[in-house]
Design a protein around this motif. Structure first.
Motif, PDB file in Angstrom:
ATOM      1  N   ALA C 236      29.102  56.510  35.004  1.00  9.77           N
ATOM      2  CA  ALA C 236      29.896  57.569  34.377  1.00  9.77           C
ATOM      3  C   ALA C 236      29.672  57.583  32.871  1.00  9.77           C
ATOM      4  CB  ALA C 236      31.376  57.381  34.693  1.00  9.77           C
ATOM      5  N   PHE C 240      27.849  60.571  30.850  1.00 10.67           N
ATOM      6  CA  PHE C 240      28.634  61.212  29.815  1.00 10.67           C
ATOM      7  C   PHE C 240      27.873  61.261  28.503  1.00 10.67           C
ATOM      8  CE2 PHE C 240      32.024  62.493  27.221  1.00 10.67           C
ATOM      9  CZ  PHE C 240      32.011  61.694  26.106  1.00 10.67           C
ATOM     10  N   LEU C 255      31.842  65.414  33.172  1.00  4.30           N
ATOM     11  CA  LEU C 255      32.489  65.126  31.897  1.00  4.30           C
ATOM     12  C   LEU C 255      31.557  65.434  30.728  1.00  4.30           C
ATOM     13  CD1 LEU C 255      34.376  61.847  32.782  1.00  4.30           C
ATOM     14  CD2 LEU C 255      35.385  63.969  31.992  1.00  4.30           C
ATOM     15  N   TYR C 256      30.270  65.219  30.935  1.00  4.70           N
ATOM     16  CA  TYR C 256      29.306  65.527  29.886  1.00  4.70           C
ATOM     17  C   TYR C 256      29.347  67.011  29.539  1.00  4.70           C
ATOM     18  CZ  TYR C 256      24.739  66.747  27.969  1.00  4.70           C
ATOM     19  OH  TYR C 256      23.737  67.277  27.215  1.00  4.70           O
ATOM     20  N   TYR C 257      29.274  67.844  30.562  1.00  2.00           N
ATOM     21  CA  TYR C 257      29.321  69.283  30.300  1.00  2.00           C
ATOM     22  C   TYR C 257      30.650  69.693  29.700  1.00  2.00           C
ATOM     23  CZ  TYR C 257      24.897  70.401  32.503  1.00  2.00           C
ATOM     24  OH  TYR C 257      23.563  70.499  32.783  1.00  2.00           O
ATOM     25  N   GLN C 259      32.508  67.986  27.761  1.00  2.00           N
ATOM     26  CA  GLN C 259      32.560  67.603  26.362  1.00  2.00           C
ATOM     27  C   GLN C 259      31.664  68.488  25.498  1.00  2.00           C
ATOM     28  OE1 GLN C 259      30.593  65.411  24.079  1.00  2.00           O
ATOM     29  NE2 GLN C 259      32.332  65.028  22.759  1.00  2.00           N
ATOM     30  N   TRP C 272      39.468  70.263  33.361  1.00  2.00           N
ATOM     31  CA  TRP C 272      38.055  69.951  33.471  1.00  2.00           C
ATOM     32  C   TRP C 272      37.768  68.476  33.187  1.00  2.00           C
ATOM     33  CZ3 TRP C 272      33.854  73.145  30.398  1.00  2.00           C
ATOM     34  CH2 TRP C 272      32.616  73.004  31.052  1.00  2.00           C
ATOM     35  N   VAL C 273      38.608  67.846  32.397  1.00  2.00           N
ATOM     36  CA  VAL C 273      38.361  66.462  31.989  1.00  2.00           C
ATOM     37  C   VAL C 273      39.261  65.476  32.708  1.00  2.00           C
ATOM     38  CG1 VAL C 273      38.521  64.843  30.072  1.00  2.00           C
ATOM     39  CG2 VAL C 273      37.475  67.065  29.729  1.00  2.00           C
ATOM     40  N   GLY C 277      38.150  62.107  35.420  1.00  2.00           N
ATOM     41  CA  GLY C 277      38.536  60.783  34.949  1.00  2.00           C
ATOM     42  C   GLY C 277      39.437  60.091  35.940  1.00  2.00           C
TER      43      GLY C 277
END
Lengths: 324, 536, 304
Positions: C236, C240, C255-257, C259, C272-273, C277
């Motif tokens: 993860a 990320f 999570l990357y997208y 952010q 979305w986050v 998580g």
């Protein structure tokens, strides 16, 4: 002591040499050229002859073994090299960044150990009760949470949302502060990254302390002390804790070694200008000298902490001293 | 008990942190906080890093002879008047009097002569090539400079005179090698701002030069914090921790920022491009019909809507942006999936073994690898869309996301087109300055790797070569337009690259902080004109 | 990046043989009573729930996660319970399918690391002498290797693929389990009946097979589960940071997208986050609880 130096000392030296060599080779094996960062991103417009000239001037066209020997020689003199990308001596860059990392991770580790140890003590003392089990659950929850996720939620809620803390950096830019204001400014920027890092480090310390305490509490001498009628408190503090702190102390020292590369993800999320973030940026930028130098610092720290742990352990635990 | 004591300490610490004024340190009047994206070295000509905004920031500290105005046309700056001989070979420039360096000494024609000779000798990727056309520079008196060129050069004014910053001879004459130049920390220039403080990778502090020859700069102090993370920089802007940002505003934030009180959002054409690059030496992709078919499956309109939320202009097949001065009107591309299928069938690409993928007449399946840059999510999403659309017409595409250096290694090894290429297709892009130079079409499409330095696909067309060479020496704007139009028409047919879109330049800033930004077409608000009026 | 072991036993915490022996778990005969306890049950339940959701993804996910089914950045609605992402794909569906990627990476990486770790631990602990010393120095070296650049190197050569992350995590994470298992083997080896067997001339292979291996296997299993827990977390983090494969839709890449597409600024982070998580935490927790329960069951000294 001398026997130690001859035995383990040599082994650590070998580890260091292996690590240095690996550190040197790894960046070299990565594809891509550092030229773009020697000259900036306009390099595309430069004819080949010019590029070759620059490569010569920077020594990138030399044979690999030649570069390696130069590297070793420089290291021996304490010269960490010159950053292509930043046009600065690397020792200066690292010296600028290292204190921030030490501050962040050092304080977090200290705080996490203090809280974790106290908490572990409490849980062990109240073994089996809801306090103990509840603590375990909470501890494992925080150890399972991704650190970057936690950090970003902190930013979203406390910094961007409530506005209580700054969003990035280690200090407020461009405004000269002094005295108490200076300290407070630094602390405010430190608060969220430190909170995140501490929260995820506490569980580890808590677990070790709890396990150690439980293991020791079963030891015979504690039972003996109890049967002699010594007050329970003294039993715990006097005998058990001292022995339970041994693994905690060892892990603390070993964790110190990873301090300088430790909080990479957290430094990235909070844009905190430390060593971890420097390494990440340098790797993405193919800044070879910075990568090498940072690796070197990390390696030295880990080995250094290992050595300190090895040296201190016999002093702390007399049983071990003689078992050697 | 120890536990209680610790609780007390923690509580005190938390209380202290919370009691401190929560809003943080506000903006000092007369000073402007402008976030930049990365460290720009020492902000002098040999250490700054990026084209935009690095060059623009550097020109706040150093001056050029001319400077591009809001339409990217070079206007006189250090120069008061200029005379060009009929044949374009002799340029006589008169400087303004009383120009001073930040250390008090006078800027004279000696410095000009020194600078241009210097950039030829001490290689600089951006200035050495255009300066090579200079035969000789004379400085007959302190305010007159005469350039003698080897041949007429259409780009001399923009790429040399309006681009090369003038260096103080008394400081740079002892810096004779590239490494020494790259290590020089001296930032004495003649520009409207002086570097008061530079913290490595953290921030710069520039203060206005009170003796600036063109008049007092409008902002007393510029603070440039380095914020590498895009989201952080916009969060800081929203939270009023900075007043402006060199980054173009992300499309998903435009609506929200426009609603914020006190925030102004300005939008204009962007000259950076996002395109699909073909390897013209690939055995399959050298077939123009196949390239045309691939281009027809890509719905750029949908891409603009989905990826850029409408904040982009669809790509023109001749490369040049519709707002660019040399754009050939009528050169357009409309994607049509039916046409793509027809082209593929016509050219003999059929699914011969019923595996869902078409094969060429010799049996080679249409399988390609599409490279795209890690760290650029819009391009990655774009690549995924292309993959889906190509699969619908029987072309199998694998998307490979890689680091910048790995991609460059395959697509543009060592930034040298002469070194060849090994890829199939790549989602690539060029920055704004590529569009603004008049020789863009030659740099992008000439088959000689020393002339077409941006021709990473290896495209070869003798007609284009001839016209490109002519374009480079044509100074008459009407004739330039003529040649450029022809070139674009040919390129639109051959399709060595398929331009997807040009992202708009969207800049957001806090009005209360500063409101007199000048928007430079295709580039943005970070330029000298935003702070200082052109000299009379 | 923090270390991956969710639970540290005292044997692992100290490297020194003597101290380890002082606190090592007493080893009993191979058959033991297995009690899962409340914590273990919760852990197993989490793993089972997530695995089945992942397995049944095509049936329970409302949309195809690769298809654009709405406008970009839509907030949660009755049609999209968790809204849509930056290209109009349903986030809930993406997360459900993401279970497969994230958990598979975790399992496989852990498998690689435990396979290596068990082998090294057994060989080092049983044969001692210079073999032991060499292997333990190797462990030290591996622990020193900077993880991030190695990941990038492999990603650049082999492509940022699924398999790279698995192999890299596996090849770097075996070191700590190796140490733990070695300590276990040391104590097993010093047992009376093992000594007797060796004195009677039993071959090493036989001793290893009949006495050492069974004693180590269960600890191996516990270490495997703990390693999986850490591997999911590492994957993860890497995704990320943009070092994973963004086209493989793991939770980390979601999570990357989120952010890079400003979810924290637009308020979209709430849907979305937070969910990815939570899922990561649930998976890691599930494995950690299970692993912890297993270790407790195998280590009588720590039982109530």
């Amino acid at each position: 002591m001398l026997r130690f130096l001859a035995g383990k000392g040599v082994q650590y030296a070998l580890v260091l040499l292996f690590a240095i060599t690996l550190n040197f080779l790894l960046p070299r094996m990565m594809p891509g050229s550092p030229l773009v960062f020697l000259v900036g991103e306009d390099i595309g417009f430069m004819p080949a002859a010019q590029r070759a000239q620059i490569m010569r001037e920077f020594g990138l066209d030399q044979a690999l073994w030649r570069q390696y020997l130069i590297y070793l020689g420089n290291l021996a003199q304490g010269d960490l090299g010159f950053s292509y990308q930043q046009g600065r001596p690397i020792a200066e860059i690292i010296l600028n960044r290292l204190p921030w990392t030490l501050l962040l991770v050092g304080l977090s580790l200290l705080l996490a150990t203090l809280i974790g140890v106290t908490w572990g003590l409490l849980a062990a003392w109240r073994r089996g009760t809801s306090v103990d089990l509840g603590s375990l659950g909470v501890a494992m929850f925080f150890e399972s949470t991704p650190s970057f996720w936690l950090g970003m939620i902190f930013i979203a809620v406390f910094a961007a949302g409530f506005g209580w803390f700054p969003i990035f950096g280690a200090q407020t830019i461009g405004v000269p502060l002094s005295g108490a204001a200076w300290v407070v400014d630094r602390l405010r920027h430190l608060a969220l990254p430190m909170a995140t890092l501490t929260l995820i480090t506490i569980p580890g310390m808590f677990m070790i302390m709890r396990y150690a305490m439980l293991a020791v509490l079963d030891e015979q001498y504690v039972t003996t002390a109890r049967s002699k009628g010594v007050a329970e408190r003294r039993v715990i503090y006097g005998h058990a804790m001292r022995n339970a702190l041994l693994p905690v102390a060892t892990v603390f020292m070993l964790n110190l070694g990873t301090v300088v590369s430790g909080a990479t993800v957290i430094e990235t999320v909070f844009s905190y200008p430390g060593i971890g973030r420097l390494l990440f940026e340098a790797v993405l930028a193919r800044d070879y000298p910075v990568i090498q130098a940072t690796f070197f610092i990390v390696t030295v720290s880990v080995i250094g902490m290992n050595i300190i742990a090895d040296l201190l352990y016999p002093i702390i635990d007399p049983r071990v001293r003689h078992a050697r | 008990m120890a536990l209680r004591r610790w609780r007390l300490v923690m509580a005190t610490l938390v209380a202290v942190l919370l009691l401190v004024p929560a809003a943080g340190i506000g903006q000092t009047p007369g000073s402007l906080r402008l976030a930049i994206t990365r460290d720009e070295g020492h902000l002098n000509p040999y250490t700054y890093q990026t084209g935009y905004p690095g060059w623009n920031l550097m020109t706040l500290v150093y001056d050029t002879l001319f400077y591009p105005d809001a339409n990217n046309e070079p206007i006189p700056w250090l120069v008061r008047s200029a005379q060009v001989s009929r044949d374009g070979l002799t340029w006589t420039l008169t400087l303004h009097p009383n120009i001073r360096w930040h250390d008090g000494r006078s800027l004279t024609s000696e410095d000009i002569k020194f600078t241009f000779e210097y950039v030829i000798k001490v290689a600089h990727s951006r200035w050495t090539p255009p300066a090579r056309v200079i035969e000789r520079v004379d400085a007959p008196n302190p305010t007159t400079v005469v350039f003698h060129l080897k041949n007429a050069d259409a780009g001399f004014r923009l790429r040399a005179l309006a681009d090369v910053p003038i260096l103080p001879k008394h400081i740079w004459e002892s810096v004779t090698t590239v490494p020494a130049a790259r290590a020089l920390t001296n930032v004495v220039g003649s520009g409207p701002y002086m570097v008061a403080e530079a913290q490595p990778a953290q921030f710069y502090r520039l203060t206005a030069n009170p003796q600036y020859f063109a008049g007092q700069p409008r902002v007393r102090e510029l603070i440039l914090p380095v914020i590498r993370d895009a989201t952080v920089s916009f969060t800081a802007l929203q939270a009023a921790q900075i007043e402006a940002n060199v980054r173009t505003l992300a499309p998903e934030l435009v609506a929200q920022f426009e609603r914020l009180p006190g925030m102004k959002v300005v939008r204009g054409a962007g000259f950076a491009s996002t395109l699909l690059q073909f390897n013209m030496e690939h055995p399959l992709l050298k077939d123009p019909k196949l390239r045309q078919a691939i281009a027809n499956t890509i719905n750029t309109r949908l891409m603009v809507r989905l990826l850029m939320l409408g904040f982009a202009v669809g790509g023109s097949p001749g490369y040049l942006h519709p707002d660019s001065p040399l754009y050939a009107p009528g050169v357009k591309f409309e994607a049509n999936k039916a046409k793509a299928v027809a082209l593929l069938n016509e050219a003999g690409y059929r699914d011969r073994n019923n595996d869902g993928i078409r094969e060429a007449q010799d049996g080679t399946p249409l399988r390609f690898t599409l490279l795209t840059l890690a760290g650029n999510p819009i391009r990655i999403r774009g690549a995924e869309l292309i993959r889906t659309w190509l699969r619908d017409v029987g072309i199998d595409t694998t998307v490979r996301v890689q680091e910048d250096a790995a991609i460059i290694d395959q697509v543009w090894p060592e930034f040298d087109v002469c070194k060849g290429r090994r890829f199939d297709m790549a989602v690539f892009g060029w920055s704004a300055p590529v569009m603004t130079r008049p020789t863009a079409l030659r740099d992008l499409f000439h088959s000689d790797c020393n002339i077409g330095v941006l021709n990473i696909g290896g495209y070869k067309n003798p007609q284009i070569d001839r016209m490109g060479e002519q374009l480079a020496i044509t100074v008459d704007p009407a004739r330039q337009k003529q040649i450029a139009t022809e070139m674009q028409k040919i390129v639109a047919q051959d399709l060595p690259v398929h331009v997807l879109f040009y992202p708009d330049t969207i800049m957001a800033y806090r009005q209360a902080g500063y409101d007199r930004w000048v928007f430079q077409k295709g580039q943005g608000i970070i330029n000298k004109l935003s702070f200082v009026d052109p000299p009379k | 990046m923090r270390s991956n072991a969710a639970v540290k036993t005292t044997a692992e915490a100290t490297d020194d043989g003597a101290a380890a022996r002082a606190m090592a778990p007493t080893v009993r005969a191979p058959r033991r009573r297995f009690r899962l306890g409340a914590v273990g049950t919760v852990g197993v339940l989490l793993i089972v729930m997530l695995s089945s959701a992942g397995g049944l993804a095509p049936w329970i996910a409302p949309y195809d996660p690769d298809e654009t089914v709405g406008d970009p950045f839509e907030p949660p609605s009755s049609r999209h319970w968790l809204g849509t992402n930056d290209v109009g794909r349903d986030i809930l569906s993406e997360l459900i399918y993401g279970i497969r990627i994230s958990m598979t990476v975790g399992f496989l990486a852990a498998a690689v690391s435990i396979a290596i770790g068990t082998l090294v631990g057994i060989v080092a602990g049983y044969f001692s002498g210079w073999v032991d010393m060499l292997l333990m120095r190797l462990v030290d070296i591996v622990l020193v290797i900077p993880f991030l650049p190695l990941m990038i190197l492999l990603a650049a050569y082999l492509g940022p693929s699924f398999w790279n992350i698995i192999l890299v995590i596996g090849f770097l994470v075996w070191a700590r389990p190796a140490r733990v298992l070695r300590a276990q083997v040391l104590s097993l080896r010093s047992l009376d009946y093992v000594d007797a067997a060796r004195a009677l001339g039993a071959s090493s292979a036989r001793v290893l097979r009949r006495h050492i291996l069974p004693g180590v296997l269960s600890l191996s299993l516990a270490q495997f589960i703990l390693a999986a827990s850490g591997a999911i977390l590492i994957e993860a983090s890497l995704s990320f940071l943009g070092l994973g494969d963004p086209t493989a839709k793991s939770w980390g890449s979601t999570l990357y997208y989120a952010q890079v597409r400003s979810a924290f600024l637009s308020g979209a982070w709430k849907w979305w986050v937070v969910p990815p998580g939570v899922l990561i935490t649930a998976a890691v927790l599930g494995f950690a609880f299970t692993g912890y329960a297993l270790e407790e069951a195998l280590n009588p000294r720590l039982q109530r």
